[in-house]
Each structure stands twice: as C-alpha cells, then as structure tokens.
Write an enzyme that holds these catalytic residues in place. Structure first.
Site, PDB file in Angstrom:
ATOM      1  N   PHE A   5      73.028  61.881  60.820  1.00  0.00           N
ATOM      2  CA  PHE A   5      72.740  61.539  62.219  1.00  0.00           C
ATOM      3  C   PHE A   5      71.243  61.684  62.449  1.00  0.00           C
ATOM      4  CE2 PHE A   5      72.005  62.270  66.703  1.00  0.00           C
ATOM      5  CZ  PHE A   5      72.739  61.241  67.280  1.00  0.00           C
ATOM      6  N   ASP A  44      64.746  65.357  57.718  1.00  0.00           N
ATOM      7  CA  ASP A  44      65.008  65.514  59.151  1.00  0.00           C
ATOM      8  C   ASP A  44      65.467  66.956  59.394  1.00  0.00           C
ATOM      9  OD1 ASP A  44      66.113  65.592  61.687  1.00  0.00           O
ATOM     10  OD2 ASP A  44      67.214  63.697  61.495  1.00  0.00           O
ATOM     11  N   LYS A  89      64.371  69.681  68.909  1.00  0.00           N
ATOM     12  CA  LYS A  89      65.323  70.710  69.325  1.00  0.00           C
ATOM     13  C   LYS A  89      64.697  72.087  69.539  1.00  0.00           C
ATOM     14  CE  LYS A  89      69.703  68.586  67.885  1.00  0.00           C
ATOM     15  NZ  LYS A  89      70.528  68.584  69.071  1.00  0.00           N
TER      16      LYS A  89
HETATM   17  C1  LIG Z   1      69.386  65.952  62.642  1.00  0.00           C
HETATM   18  C2  LIG Z   1      69.133  65.266  63.942  1.00  0.00           C
HETATM   19  N1  LIG Z   1      68.192  64.321  64.013  1.00  0.00           N
HETATM   20  C3  LIG Z   1      67.916  63.699  65.175  1.00  0.00           C
HETATM   21  C4  LIG Z   1      68.595  63.996  66.324  1.00  0.00           C
HETATM   22  C5  LIG Z   1      68.263  63.279  67.591  1.00  0.00           C
HETATM   23  O1  LIG Z   1      67.568  64.122  68.433  1.00  0.00           O
HETATM   24  P1  LIG Z   1      67.440  63.781  69.997  1.00  0.00           P
HETATM   25  O2  LIG Z   1      68.794  63.918  70.564  1.00  0.00           O
HETATM   26  O3  LIG Z   1      66.459  64.788  70.500  1.00  0.00           O
HETATM   27  O4  LIG Z   1      66.925  62.388  70.088  1.00  0.00           O
HETATM   28  C6  LIG Z   1      69.586  64.985  66.300  1.00  0.00           C
HETATM   29  C7  LIG Z   1      70.345  65.302  67.516  1.00  0.00           C
HETATM   30  O5  LIG Z   1      71.419  65.837  67.479  1.00  0.00           O
HETATM   31  C8  LIG Z   1      69.859  65.624  65.080  1.00  0.00           C
HETATM   32  O6  LIG Z   1      70.813  66.563  64.988  1.00  0.00           O
END
Ligand SMILES: Cc1ncc(COP(=O)(O)O)c(C=O)c1O
Length: 395
Positions: free
Chosen positions: A132, A219, A248
């Site tokens: 994700f 990520d 986050k």
């Molecule tokens: C690993 C990862 N990358 C990207 C995102 C996307 O982040 P945002 O919701 O701040 O756009 C999330 C959100 O849950 C995530 O868990």
C-alpha cells in the site's frame, strides 16, 4: 454512539460511530465522556500520544510565531529537520511534503527521472503484492490491492509486480529488462496485513540494486520513525535505501511527509522539477524537530522495542495456541494478529470495550499504539482484546 451518517462530508470512510473530543497520553475520550485506550494512534501517527507535555507548548509557541510562509523563502527548521533525518538515516538530502502518498509520489518521480537521466525513455519500477503506497493515481497504481484500484483505471503504467520475500521471483520478473530503474516496497507492509520483509531478503535486494544500478526505495511511511524500535525498520537488516519516503509518525499528528535520499538520488530533482505549497512549512517542521527531540530525550526507540516485545510475547501467550489464530507478526509497536476469518467486526466490538484498534487486510488485527506506551498499558490492551478474540473465534 453517533448514529446519523454525516450529510455533508463525502462518503469515503466506513466510520465507527463515536466522535473523540480529547486525549491524554495513550487515552482518548469521546464527546460523551467515555474513555478509550488508544492502540491505533491515528493509524501509526500519534508517536507521542495525546497532549504531550513537551510537544504541546512547543507547537503553541510555533503557532504564535508562524504557521505557514512559502518555499519562496528559507524555513530554518527545514534545514534542522533535514539534518536530523540525514543523521538518523545515513542518507544525504531531504524533500518535505505533507502526507505519505505525496512522499511516495515524489519517490516515483525520482525513480522515473533517474531513468530518463540515464536515457531510459520508459522507466519501470518493481512493486509488490499486498503493498500500500497511497491513493493518488500513481500511488494506487503502485499499490498491490485490487480493491484500492477498482474504479480508477486506467492505471499508471510502468510497474512490475512481484511477491514479497522471494528473490528468485524478483530476478525472473526483471530478467533482461533494461527499463527497470527501481525497486519499491515497505519494510513491513502495513495496510497489507503487517507483513515483514525478511532481513536476508532486504540484503539480497540491496545487492541486486547495486549490481543493476537500480534505486532501492523503501516506503517507511508506516513502519518508520521509531515504530519498530529502530528509527527506520530496514535498519534491522543493516542496509540503507537510496530513497526513503516518510510521513505518519514524523510530526506526531501534524501532517509532515518527507523523502530522504542517498547520494544516488539526492541530486535528481533540480529547481522546477518538484514542489508543494504546504511542504516544509514552519508548523510542520517544528512538529518534526520536536517529535524527534522528545523521542531521543525520552528514549522512545528503546521503549518501542521493549514494550513491543512485551506486548508480542503477551499476545503469543494469550493467542498463540488458539485455533483460529494463524500468526502473530511484526516488530516493536507494529504488531498484527492474523485470524482465519474476516474480523472487521472486532473494530466496533473493541470500541464498545474501550479499545481503539484497526483490522487490516480483512483478517489481521493491527496494533500500532503511541510509542510512549508502558508495559502496564500494553497489558491493558491484552486484557481488553483477549476476551473479544476468544468470543469471536468461538462464534
Ligand atoms: C506504507 C504506507 N505508505 C503510504 C501511505 C499513504 O499515506 P497517506 O495516507 O498519508 O497519504 C500509507 C498510509 O496508510 C502507508 O501505510
């Protein structure tokens, strides 16, 4: 309980029928005065919990000075936060934005331009099943979940998808392909069900990226910023990425995103290639600087590792031999309990019991509390969760 649907906000979230009014530490209260133990932390965001006695005065001070200016001008705390992230990651340069998907979007642009700068006209990026990366068009295209993509085609092209922890699949999927420019994954997949990449696999991918001159892009939006007990989860494997999106937990609740790059990727963007209005504004930068300062002062990495290990051991004792519990996974304060059937109903039942948590990938109970959690509070989570899981599995 709040029964009515919201008539004026878009229908984008399946909401639990409570509204929270305030918090203290790892506890929050709803508008009716009911108390909850927060094992969700705004989905791995509230690093320092709620109303932290060191963070709140610092943010109040910042709000009274400047909230936002513009990237037309220097923002001194951008340099301060960037220097800190460079120190903690061993990488070299940082771009600031506001959210996880923006950080990932920037990483994808870096990878494509890395390719174009080498004369690759149609760069391709390796991504993973169950990943994700966000809900913009490019990041949902990179995401390995058909539900996230449904209804939003045509997807962005240029992604090659492989399974996690399988180096032979990665080699086979990229065999003889001169257009590959990067490999992009989460060290521990969050939304995909708390699925860790094995340390050995991380080292193998690092070596392959070096051999083939690809960018290794990790990520760490959810698993980074101390959640696993190291600043960044990939550090457990002793490797460094070339590009690392963060968000986050970085601002402890104030929106902050960042892309941290090493030497191979640090100079790809030139003026005019990328930017964002809110990115790196004075309030968000102060939140990032203070979050890291407080984490260091209060030993929160060590706390996440220690309390996380305590919590995982307690889950293993409580649930390990229960029929219906498939696996207990994760590290530090990013833990998942996988059941053998969809268990979304547990989110509401936990709320009724006074506990905030989430269920991800249909069958995985996800626990991502603030990093200030104590062992006593960890035991409380177990005490609240155990009867719910037992009753659910007996149904
Ligand atoms: C690993 C990862 N990358 C990207 C995102 C996307 O982040 P945002 O919701 O701040 O756009 C999330 C959100 O849950 C995530 O868990």
């Amino acid at each position: 309980m709040i029964e009515a649907a919201s008539p004026h906000t878009m229908n984008t979230y399946g909401r639990v029928p409570i509204a929270l009014s305030h918090g203290q530490g790892v506890r929050v209260w709803d508008v009716n005065g009911r108390q909850y133990l927060d094992a969700l932390a705004g989905i791995a965001v509230n690093t320092l919990g709620h109303n932290h006695p060191k963070l709140v005065p610092a943010l109040q001070d910042q709000i009274s000075k400047l909230i936002h200016t513009s990237n037309y001008y220097h923002v001194p705390n951008q340099e301060k936060l960037a220097a800190k992230l460079v120190e903690l990651s061993g990488l070299t340069n940082v771009f600031f934005c506001s959210t996880g998907l923006e950080a990932n979007e920037a990483a994808l642009k870096l990878a494509r331009k890395f390719g174009h700068d080498k004369g690759i006209e149609r760069p391709e990026i390796v991504v993973y099943e169950k990943s994700f990366h966000g809900r913009s068009i490019a990041t949902l295209s990179a995401t390995g979940n058909p539900k996230v993509q449904a209804g939003f085609g045509p997807l962005v092209e240029g992604f090659i998808r492989v399974p996690v922890n399988d180096i032979e699949s990665l080699k086979a999927a990229t065999e003889g392909n001169p257009n590959v420019v990067a490999v992009f994954f989460e060290t521990i997949q969050g939304e995909g069900g708390v699925n860790p990449m094995r340390a050995e696999y991380l080292r193998q991918v690092r070596a392959l990226c070096d051999e083939r001159d690809w960018l290794l892009m990790i990520d760490e939006v959810q698993c980074g910023m101390g959640r696993t007990g190291k600043w960044f989860a990939h550090q457990w494997a002793g490797i460094k990425p070339d590009v690392m999106p963060l968000a986050k937990g970085l601002g402890s609740g104030v929106p902050v995103g960042a892309v941290v790059a090493g030497p191979k990727a640090a100079n790809i963007f030139q003026p005019g290639n990328h930017g964002t209005t809110f990115g790196g504004n004075p309030l968000s930068m102060r939140a990032g600087v203070e979050t890291i300062r407080i984490m260091e002062e209060d030993g929160l990495l060590e706390n996440a590792a220690r309390v996380g290990a305590h919590l995982k051991a307690a889950f293993e004792r409580e649930f390990g031999s229960l029929p219906g519990v498939k696996e207990i996974r994760g590290q530090g304060l990013m833990l998942g309990i996988e059941l053998d059937k969809p268990c979304g109903v547990l989110v509401t039942r936990a709320v009724e019991a006074g506990l905030l948590l989430s269920v991800t990938a249909d069958t995985v109970i996800r626990i991502v509390p603030p990093l200030i959690l104590t062992t006593a509070e960890a035991d409380e989570i177990v005490g609240l969760l155990a009867p719910l899981v037992r009753a659910f599995l007996a149904e």
